[in-house]
Design a protein around this motif. Structure first.
Motif, mmCIF file in Angstrom:
data_model
loop_
_atom_site.group_PDB
_atom_site.id
_atom_site.type_symbol
_atom_site.label_atom_id
_atom_site.label_comp_id
_atom_site.label_asym_id
_atom_site.label_seq_id
_atom_site.Cartn_x
_atom_site.Cartn_y
_atom_site.Cartn_z
ATOM 1 N N ALA A 160 45.437 42.196 33.165
ATOM 2 C CA ALA A 160 44.787 41.260 34.080
ATOM 3 C C ALA A 160 43.480 40.744 33.484
ATOM 4 C CB ALA A 160 44.540 41.924 35.431
ATOM 5 N N ALA A 161 42.724 41.615 32.845
ATOM 6 C CA ALA A 161 41.459 41.201 32.222
ATOM 7 C C ALA A 161 41.719 40.219 31.082
ATOM 8 C CB ALA A 161 40.702 42.420 31.716
ATOM 9 N N SER A 162 42.763 40.449 30.307
ATOM 10 C CA SER A 162 43.094 39.569 29.188
ATOM 11 C C SER A 162 43.406 38.154 29.645
ATOM 12 C CB SER A 162 44.303 40.107 28.418
ATOM 13 O OG SER A 162 43.998 41.343 27.833
ATOM 14 N N LEU B 249 43.469 40.938 40.435
ATOM 15 C CA LEU B 249 44.452 41.950 40.025
ATOM 16 C C LEU B 249 43.776 43.038 39.205
ATOM 17 C CD1 LEU B 249 47.357 42.948 39.989
ATOM 18 C CD2 LEU B 249 47.761 41.476 37.997
ATOM 19 N N MET B 250 42.804 42.656 38.415
ATOM 20 C CA MET B 250 42.057 43.634 37.631
ATOM 21 C C MET B 250 41.368 44.644 38.553
ATOM 22 S SD MET B 250 39.291 42.832 34.649
ATOM 23 C CE MET B 250 37.844 42.695 35.675
ATOM 24 N N ALA C 218 48.083 52.103 35.302
ATOM 25 C CA ALA C 218 47.083 51.320 36.043
ATOM 26 C C ALA C 218 46.072 50.706 35.086
ATOM 27 C CB ALA C 218 46.387 52.196 37.077
ATOM 28 N N TRP C 219 45.623 51.464 34.088
ATOM 29 C CA TRP C 219 44.657 50.946 33.118
ATOM 30 C C TRP C 219 45.279 49.832 32.275
ATOM 31 C CZ3 TRP C 219 43.043 56.512 31.527
ATOM 32 C CH2 TRP C 219 42.135 57.016 32.455
ATOM 33 N N ARG C 220 46.533 49.988 31.922
ATOM 34 C CA ARG C 220 47.204 48.924 31.156
ATOM 35 C C ARG C 220 47.333 47.657 31.987
ATOM 36 N NH1 ARG C 220 51.926 52.399 28.129
ATOM 37 N NH2 ARG C 220 50.584 53.255 26.501
ATOM 38 N N LEU C 221 47.639 47.823 33.268
ATOM 39 C CA LEU C 221 47.714 46.663 34.157
ATOM 40 C C LEU C 221 46.339 46.014 34.287
ATOM 41 C CD1 LEU C 221 49.381 44.870 36.017
ATOM 42 C CD2 LEU C 221 48.946 46.518 37.867
ATOM 43 N N TYR D 132 44.609 37.172 46.220
ATOM 44 C CA TYR D 132 44.864 37.047 44.797
ATOM 45 C C TYR D 132 45.211 35.604 44.517
ATOM 46 C CZ TYR D 132 44.669 41.927 45.432
ATOM 47 O OH TYR D 132 44.222 43.175 45.784
ATOM 48 N N ASP D 133 44.453 34.994 43.640
ATOM 49 C CA ASP D 133 44.568 33.570 43.374
ATOM 50 C C ASP D 133 45.419 33.328 42.138
ATOM 51 O OD1 ASP D 133 44.227 30.863 43.089
ATOM 52 O OD2 ASP D 133 42.145 31.007 42.417
#
Length: 100
Positions: free
Chosen positions: A61-63, A69-70, A54-57, A3-4
């Motif tokens: 991450a996508a945002s 992480l996504m 999990a979907w919120r996380l 994870y960068d």
């Protein structure tokens, strides 16, 4: 999978330019939100609550353009709720952003 934390910094810099205070504020908001979702994952007692956290996380991450992480959050959504190995992976990934 690595994870960068630099990906977060790059996304923040691209969004707000060269404003270190704003980058720091956004980084803090990202971490606070990620930790809140981790808390919900830790406390999830049913599949639905686990998947929502999990979907919120994943969305968070996508945002912020944090693809690693996504992907891990997507993996968590498909895993068994409360999976201790998955919780450790997620916690480790989020911790990597704290020390960057």
């Amino acid at each position: 999978m690595s994870y960068d934390p630099g990906a977060l910094d790059a996304a923040l810099a691209a969004a707000v330019g060269d404003d270190p205070a704003l980058v720091a504020d956004l980084r803090y908001a990202f971490l606070e939100s990620a930790q809140r979702q981790m808390d919900l994952l830790n406390r999830a007692r049913c599949d639905a609550n686990w998947q929502i956290a999990a979907w919120r996380l994943k969305g968070l991450a996508a945002s912020f353009g944090v693809v690693g992480l996504m992907s891990l959050a997507e993996e968590a959504a498909r895993s068994v709720s409360g999976d201790p190995a998955m919780l450790r992976k997620l916690k480790s990934a989020i911790a990597g952003f704290e020390i960057a």
